[in-house]
Design a protein around this motif. Structure first.
Motif, PDB file in Angstrom:
ATOM      1  N   ALA A 103       0.828  -1.200   0.000  1.00 28.29           N
ATOM      2  CA  ALA A 103       0.000   0.000   0.000  1.00 28.29           C
ATOM      3  C   ALA A 103       0.867   1.256   0.000  1.00 28.29           C
ATOM      4  N   ILE A 104       1.914   1.261   0.820  1.00 29.59           N
ATOM      5  CA  ILE A 104       2.831   2.407   0.857  1.00 29.59           C
ATOM      6  C   ILE A 104       3.469   2.620  -0.510  1.00 29.59           C
ATOM      7  N   CYS A 105       3.934   1.553  -1.107  1.00 33.06           N
ATOM      8  CA  CYS A 105       4.583   1.644  -2.415  1.00 33.06           C
ATOM      9  C   CYS A 105       3.615   2.176  -3.470  1.00 33.06           C
ATOM     10  N   TRP A 106       2.401   1.618  -3.523  1.00 32.59           N
ATOM     11  CA  TRP A 106       1.435   2.011  -4.559  1.00 32.59           C
ATOM     12  C   TRP A 106       0.976   3.453  -4.365  1.00 32.59           C
ATOM     13  N   LEU A 107       0.673   3.842  -3.126  1.00 35.87           N
ATOM     14  CA  LEU A 107       0.200   5.203  -2.865  1.00 35.87           C
ATOM     15  C   LEU A 107       1.291   6.240  -3.096  1.00 35.87           C
ATOM     16  N   THR A 108       2.543   5.836  -2.949  1.00 35.47           N
ATOM     17  CA  THR A 108       3.659   6.746  -3.212  1.00 35.47           C
ATOM     18  C   THR A 108       3.816   7.012  -4.702  1.00 35.47           C
ATOM     19  N   LEU A 109       3.545   5.998  -5.527  1.00 37.87           N
ATOM     20  CA  LEU A 109       3.813   6.088  -6.958  1.00 37.87           C
ATOM     21  C   LEU A 109       2.610   6.503  -7.791  1.00 37.87           C
ATOM     22  N   HIS A 110       1.410   6.446  -7.225  1.00 36.81           N
ATOM     23  CA  HIS A 110       0.208   6.705  -8.015  1.00 36.81           C
ATOM     24  C   HIS A 110      -0.591   7.874  -7.435  1.00 36.81           C
ATOM     25  N   ALA A 111      -1.425   8.447  -8.302  1.00 35.62           N
ATOM     26  CA  ALA A 111      -2.335   9.496  -7.855  1.00 35.62           C
ATOM     27  C   ALA A 111      -3.332   8.914  -6.857  1.00 35.62           C
ATOM     28  N   ILE A 134       0.654   2.983   7.227  1.00 37.46           N
ATOM     29  CA  ILE A 134       0.605   3.498   5.852  1.00 37.46           C
ATOM     30  C   ILE A 134       0.490   5.010   5.866  1.00 37.46           C
ATOM     31  N   PHE A 135      -0.425   5.506   6.708  1.00 42.36           N
ATOM     32  CA  PHE A 135      -0.743   6.935   6.701  1.00 42.36           C
ATOM     33  C   PHE A 135       0.289   7.756   7.471  1.00 42.36           C
ATOM     34  N   ARG A 136       1.155   7.065   8.233  1.00 44.54           N
ATOM     35  CA  ARG A 136       2.275   7.767   8.856  1.00 44.54           C
ATOM     36  C   ARG A 136       3.394   7.994   7.846  1.00 44.54           C
ATOM     37  N   GLN A 137       3.468   7.134   6.844  1.00 44.32           N
ATOM     38  CA  GLN A 137       4.575   7.220   5.883  1.00 44.32           C
ATOM     39  C   GLN A 137       4.189   7.886   4.560  1.00 44.32           C
ATOM     40  N   VAL A 138       2.898   7.896   4.245  1.00 45.80           N
ATOM     41  CA  VAL A 138       2.440   8.481   2.988  1.00 45.80           C
ATOM     42  C   VAL A 138       1.378   9.530   3.291  1.00 45.80           C
ATOM     43  N   SER A 139       1.476  10.675   2.640  1.00 42.47           N
ATOM     44  CA  SER A 139       0.465  11.713   2.796  1.00 42.47           C
ATOM     45  C   SER A 139      -0.729  11.368   1.918  1.00 42.47           C
ATOM     46  N   VAL A 140      -1.799  10.919   2.541  1.00 44.44           N
ATOM     47  CA  VAL A 140      -3.008  10.512   1.824  1.00 44.44           C
ATOM     48  C   VAL A 140      -4.077  11.575   2.048  1.00 44.44           C
ATOM     49  N   LYS A 141      -4.512  12.219   0.970  1.00 43.94           N
ATOM     50  CA  LYS A 141      -5.459  13.321   1.084  1.00 43.94           C
ATOM     51  C   LYS A 141      -6.918  12.894   0.947  1.00 43.94           C
ATOM     52  N   CYS A 142      -7.141  11.720   0.365  1.00 48.99           N
ATOM     53  CA  CYS A 142      -8.526  11.314   0.120  1.00 48.99           C
ATOM     54  C   CYS A 142      -9.154  10.739   1.386  1.00 48.99           C
ATOM     55  N   PRO A 143     -10.494  10.695   1.458  1.00 52.21           N
ATOM     56  CA  PRO A 143     -11.171  10.101   2.613  1.00 52.21           C
ATOM     57  C   PRO A 143     -10.882   8.602   2.717  1.00 52.21           C
TER      58      PRO A 143
END
Length: 252
Positions: A39-47, A66-75
């Motif tokens: 999940a971290i890898c995919w969210l880092t590389l994709h919109a 996941i959310f500590r390592q990747v900035s996720v803006k969506c709900p």
């Protein structure tokens, strides 16, 4: 609507996808991710997708990582067999918390909540554009307030204001040192004069400085309960309609 599913149990992921397709045939499930690492890898590389359905217990850890390592803006809509993670889920972009086994009615309510939020956001954007077109320019933000102390007048720098509160028709400036001063402005007028990156209109009676907010907890009917410094008697809450904006303001 583009949806990502983070779920380590293949059957559970397929069942959720089937429910979503039945409820929203037009929705596109763009990815199913079985682990924290993937999940971290995919969210880092994709919109970012429009919304994420996320299990909490994954094969390689807890999904909050996941959310500590990747900035996720969506709900995010969390799905779990455990109910003890609701508070931590609230600190992410969580809009709902569904307990397994998932029921189609619960998934439907979560999707409806997401769609209502999106519609509200669009309306707010349109209203904001209309205000920019039709309203005069805002006044410069105020640097200080003059207050009367006995027979003297004193200037209180705005950064010393912990919050402004309305009480029986009187508005008080309350400092971080706990001192209360009457000021001759309404809360509506203050909103026009304060830096809104530092101050937030929590409800009809209260404008708070970001540094005065010590703790935020879920409250009844989608509201948020605030613990302030200095402490203020009674329940201090943010209305459900302003909760999402408040969380964004606090960068939760």
């Amino acid at each position: 609507m583009k949806i990502a599913i983070i779920e380590d149990e293949e059957l559970a992921a397929e069942a959720l996808a089937a429910i979503i397709r039945r409820l929203r045939p037009e929705a596109e499930i763009i990815q199913t991710l079985p682990s924290v690492e993937e999940a971290i890898c995919w969210l880092t590389l994709h919109a970012s997708p429009d919304v994420i359905f996320c299990d909490i217990h994954l094969s390689d850890g807890i999904s909050f990582e996941i959310f500590r390592q990747v900035s996720v803006k969506c709900p995010v809509i969390f799905t779990t067999a455990y109910n003890q993670y609701a508070i931590e889920a609230f600190q992410v972009n969580s809009i709902d918390y569904l307990l397994k086994p998932l029921k189609p009615t619960d998934v439907a309510k979560a999707l409806k909540k997401y769609e209502d939020m999106q519609q509200q956001f669009i309306v707010q954007q349109l209203n904001g554009l209309q205000q920019l077109v039709h309203q005069p320019a805002r006044h410069a933000t105020r640097a200080r307030f003059l207050v009367k102390i006995g027979q003297s007048i004193k200037a209180i720098p705005v950064e010393e204001a912990a919050y402004f509160m309305a009480e029986e028709g009187v508005v008080f400036l309350v400092t971080f040192g706990g001192k209360r001063h009457i000021i001759n402005y309404t809360l509506d007028q203050l909103e026009e004069q304060l830096d809104l990156s530092d101050f937030f209109r929590a409800n009809r009676h209260l404008i708070v400085h970001i540094n005065a907010v010590q703790e935020v907890k879920p409250y009844f009917k989608g509201r948020l309960a605030l613990e302030l410094h200095p402490a203020l008697e009674g329940d201090q809450t943010v209305s459900s309609s302003r909760a999402a904006d408040f969380k964004q303001w606090l960068d939760l």
